[in-house]
Design a protein around this motif. Structure first.
Motif, PDB file in Angstrom:
ATOM      1  N   ILE A 170      -4.134 -84.861  70.197  1.00 28.51           N
ATOM      2  CA  ILE A 170      -4.027 -85.746  71.369  1.00 28.51           C
ATOM      3  C   ILE A 170      -5.422 -86.169  71.829  1.00 28.51           C
ATOM      4  O   ILE A 170      -5.690 -87.350  72.035  1.00 28.51           O
ATOM      5  N   MET A 204      -7.955 -94.558  71.027  1.00 25.76           N
ATOM      6  CA  MET A 204      -7.061 -95.626  71.498  1.00 25.76           C
ATOM      7  C   MET A 204      -7.745 -96.601  72.443  1.00 25.76           C
ATOM      8  O   MET A 204      -7.509 -97.807  72.379  1.00 25.76           O
ATOM      9  N   ILE A 245      -5.914-108.188  76.044  1.00 23.89           N
ATOM     10  CA  ILE A 245      -4.792-108.176  76.988  1.00 23.89           C
ATOM     11  C   ILE A 245      -5.271-108.425  78.409  1.00 23.89           C
ATOM     12  O   ILE A 245      -6.427-108.182  78.731  1.00 23.89           O
ATOM     13  N   ASN A 246      -4.350-108.905  79.239  1.00 31.02           N
ATOM     14  CA  ASN A 246      -4.681-109.242  80.623  1.00 31.02           C
ATOM     15  C   ASN A 246      -5.045-108.025  81.442  1.00 31.02           C
ATOM     16  O   ASN A 246      -5.750-108.135  82.432  1.00 31.02           O
ATOM     17  N   VAL A 247      -4.497-106.874  81.065  1.00 28.75           N
ATOM     18  CA  VAL A 247      -4.680-105.690  81.904  1.00 28.75           C
ATOM     19  C   VAL A 247      -5.626-104.697  81.226  1.00 28.75           C
ATOM     20  O   VAL A 247      -5.442-103.493  81.320  1.00 28.75           O
ATOM     21  N   LEU A 250      -6.987-101.796  83.252  1.00 25.94           N
ATOM     22  CA  LEU A 250      -5.936-100.833  83.607  1.00 25.94           C
ATOM     23  C   LEU A 250      -5.556-100.005  82.391  1.00 25.94           C
ATOM     24  O   LEU A 250      -5.277 -98.808  82.500  1.00 25.94           O
ATOM     25  N   TYR A 251      -5.555-100.656  81.226  1.00 34.23           N
ATOM     26  CA  TYR A 251      -5.245 -99.940  79.987  1.00 34.23           C
ATOM     27  C   TYR A 251      -6.255 -98.813  79.776  1.00 34.23           C
ATOM     28  O   TYR A 251      -5.889 -97.684  79.453  1.00 34.23           O
ATOM     29  N   LEU A 267      -7.978 -97.287  82.092  1.00 35.16           N
ATOM     30  CA  LEU A 267      -7.694 -96.235  83.079  1.00 35.16           C
ATOM     31  C   LEU A 267      -6.521 -95.382  82.614  1.00 35.16           C
ATOM     32  O   LEU A 267      -6.551 -94.144  82.701  1.00 35.16           O
ATOM     33  N   ALA A 268      -5.472 -96.062  82.112  1.00 34.60           N
ATOM     34  CA  ALA A 268      -4.274 -95.341  81.680  1.00 34.60           C
ATOM     35  C   ALA A 268      -4.607 -94.397  80.533  1.00 34.60           C
ATOM     36  O   ALA A 268      -4.214 -93.230  80.534  1.00 34.60           O
ATOM     37  N   SER A 324      -6.677 -91.435  81.522  1.00 41.58           N
ATOM     38  CA  SER A 324      -5.935 -90.415  82.255  1.00 41.58           C
ATOM     39  C   SER A 324      -5.111 -89.553  81.300  1.00 41.58           C
ATOM     40  O   SER A 324      -4.673 -88.466  81.664  1.00 41.58           O
ATOM     41  N   LEU A 325      -4.907 -90.037  80.073  1.00 45.17           N
ATOM     42  CA  LEU A 325      -4.180 -89.225  79.090  1.00 45.17           C
ATOM     43  C   LEU A 325      -5.061 -88.130  78.499  1.00 45.17           C
ATOM     44  O   LEU A 325      -4.570 -87.118  78.013  1.00 45.17           O
ATOM     45  N   VAL A 328      -6.712 -85.909  79.632  1.00 46.58           N
ATOM     46  CA  VAL A 328      -6.637 -84.592  80.242  1.00 46.58           C
ATOM     47  C   VAL A 328      -5.576 -83.713  79.560  1.00 46.58           C
ATOM     48  O   VAL A 328      -5.686 -82.489  79.549  1.00 46.58           O
ATOM     49  N   TYR A 329      -4.583 -84.339  78.928  1.00 48.12           N
ATOM     50  CA  TYR A 329      -3.514 -83.539  78.329  1.00 48.12           C
ATOM     51  C   TYR A 329      -4.001 -82.683  77.170  1.00 48.12           C
ATOM     52  O   TYR A 329      -3.557 -81.547  77.014  1.00 48.12           O
TER      53      TYR A 329
END
Lengths: 203, 347
Positions: free
Chosen positions: B95, B102, B118-120, B123-124, B126-127, B130-131, B133-134
């Motif tokens: 992971i 990614m 992509i438009n975001v 945010l991508y 940030l998303a 935030s992964l 940490v897993y």
């Protein structure tokens, strides 16, 4: 072709991982399956073109909420034998809740697809060249501004409530005062002395 | 790239698929090479500051040291502790590594040279971050050992705390750039500083954010002085304690890929990305990717420099910095920036 394949991939994975959330024996594994379900749900959102919602789903649910779940579940000391002992006793109540939920879902879906709602207007997104975020923002800050602010106030109250409920003053704890430490200079703490032989230093 | 494949007589779907896979390989393979070299550079810089020689045996100037280490690790036995949770123990490093790769999908390497435009985009990022940490939490928990678990708890609290202020800092950038698209953010920086300098960082309103973002990115990647998760004097090696062989190497690679990503984000968001530093026509003759690499390497040097010179924070100091200093300041700055933009741009 790719879209359809992606849809079936995400949809199958959402359902499979949601089922695994319930069936996994280890609660930590359950949370992991839940995260996978969130993730694939975000993928489904992407397929319908709601990229902003998809990213928010990942940031908020996967990045924050599920981490807290994981924290709590990891700290739990779960006795599986005890859990299973209560199974038969709670079974009727659980089954009742499940039946009611299923009935409501079926009822709502049936009413939605058979009711007098104008079918043509139901799923007709307005096509614009603006991005997802701009469209949501324009709606949120004009038409729904009061609801938006009300939601903000509710969250603020909840936040303050959580802090008030869990905050406690503990006596006897020594807390570091950073600004005081930064103000400290060598002259405040040290002094130069030149003691004669056999005289020692007065502290 | 898709058009090229279509012109070679491919079906549109196939062309898209092949082009995407080619793009992924074009990013991932050089990235792995860069990670190997950057580990070497990190050790060399650290050694130079400590007046040592650093790796200098394998290959000319020790350049092949990372590859030798990689080969050594590859040949070692993978040890799984008997009380470990087998599945999660093995998934955790995967992971970490995958997530580190990614995020590179939305990084613009030149005008339009981006895998997923992509438009975001922001945010991508940030998303995805935030992964990250897993991998840490799972490795700590699945090891079923005290020190890794402590480290996992520390790491997750640290990453979540600093993600909050990173989010607010990014909002400041987005307000100025008027877009979440990474390429648009870079383009918005052209001539931003007095019409000459191509960087948000020279804007007086954004410079404090740039500094906070640099510090937060140190904390987010758990680099010194915020490397409490693998503080060797307290926690042995933190969440990596029970790992060996390739699973350990995956953590190592993922960590450095994350460090490179954070350096790239610093360069792209605040210091002009692939634009030359000064808006002067002859400078545009140099390909944008070289400017980007120069900026990335500069920030990597800063990271190593900090690692070599700054002592480790205590945990409560780390939390204080995140919640009591960065969060209020970044919140205040959003008010300042949006107020300023309302007065000047939209007023």
């Amino acid at each position: 072709m790719i879209l359809i394949a992606a849809f079936y991939l995400f949809a199958t994975l959402v359902i499979a991982s949601a089922v695994m959330v319930i069936f996994a024996r280890n609660p930590v594994h359950s949370v992991m399956w839940l995260i996978l379900a969130f993730f694939n749900a975000a993928g489904l959102m992407l397929l319908v073109g709601a990229e902003f919602i998809a990213m928010l789903l990942v940031i908020v649910y996967v990045g924050a909420v599920a981490v807290l779940f994981l924290f709590v579940v990891m700290m739990l000391d779960i006795d599986f034998a005890e859990l299973r002992a209560g199974f038969v006793r709670y079974m009727p109540l659980g089954a009742l809740v499940a039946v009611i939920l299923a009935a409501e879902l079926i009822f709502a879906l049936g009413a939605w697809s058979a009711g007098k709602i104008d079918l043509a207007a139901r799923a007709a997104p307005v096509v614009t060249d603006k991005s997802n975020i701009q469209q949501i923002g324009e709606l949120l800050y004009t038409r729904y501004i009061f609801l938006f602010e009300a939601a903000g106030i509710v969250l603020l109250v909840a936040m303050i409530g959580a802090i008030v409920l869990t905050h406690r003053q503990r006596g006897g704890v020594r807390i570091q005062n950073i600004s005081e430490q930064n103000k400290r200079r060598p002259e405040d703490a040290t002094r130069m002395v030149d003691p004669g032989v056999g005289q020692g230093v007065e502290l | 790239m898709t058009e090229t494949f279509i012109s070679w007589g491919m079906d549109a779907d196939w062309a898209w698929g092949v082009a995407t896979i080619a793009g992924i390989l074009l990013i991932a393979l050089p990235l792995m090479l860069a990670v190997a070299m950057i580990i070497y550079a990190d050790r060399k810089i650290w050694a130079a500051i400590a007046l040592r020689r650093g790796p200098n045996v394998v290959g000319p100037f020790g350049l092949l040291q990372s590859f030798a280490d990689g080969l050594k690790v590859f040949l070692q036995e993978t040890i799984i502790p008997t009380s470990a949770n087998r599945g999660l123990f093995l998934i955790a490093p995967i992971i970490t590594f995958t997530v580190a790769l990614m995020a590179w999908a939305v990084i613009p390497f030149n005008s339009g040279a981006v895998l997923a435009d992509i438009n975001v985009g922001l945010l991508y990022i940030l998303a995805i971050s935030s992964l990250g940490v897993y991998g840490v939490i799972l490795s700590g928990w699945a090891s079923n050992s005290k020190y890794p678990f402590f480290s996992a708890l520390r790491a997750s609290a640290q990453m979540i705390s600093y993600e909050v202020s990173i989010g607010f800092i990014l909002i400041g950038v987005v307000l100025f750039a008027d877009s979440f698209n990474m390429n648009e953010i870079v383009k918005a920086q052209q001539g931003h500083g007095l019409g000459i300098v191509n960087a948000f960082g020279f804007n007086l309103l954004l410079f404090p954010l740039a500094v906070m973002f640099l510090i937060s990115s140190l904390a987010e990647t758990a680099r010194a002085p915020f490397d409490l998760t693998e503080a060797e004097s307290e926690l042995v090696a933190g969440y990596q304690t029970e790992y060996s062989s390739m699973s350990f190497a995956l953590f190592w690679l993922g960590e450095y890929a994350n460090v490179l990503l954070m350096c790239t984000l610093n360069a792209v968001l605040f210091w002009g990305g692939w634009l030359p530093p000064i808006d002067w026509a002859p400078l545009y003759a140099v390909p944008g990717i070289i400017w980007l690499f120069a900026k990335i390497l500069f920030f990597f040097f800063v990271f190593s420099w900090v690692k070599a010179t700054v002592p480790r924070y205590r945990y409560d100091q780390l939390m204080r910095l995140g919640w009591k200093v960065f969060l209020p300041i970044s919140l205040l700055w959003i008010f300042l920036i949006s107020g300023w933009l309302m007065l000047t741009r939209y007023g």
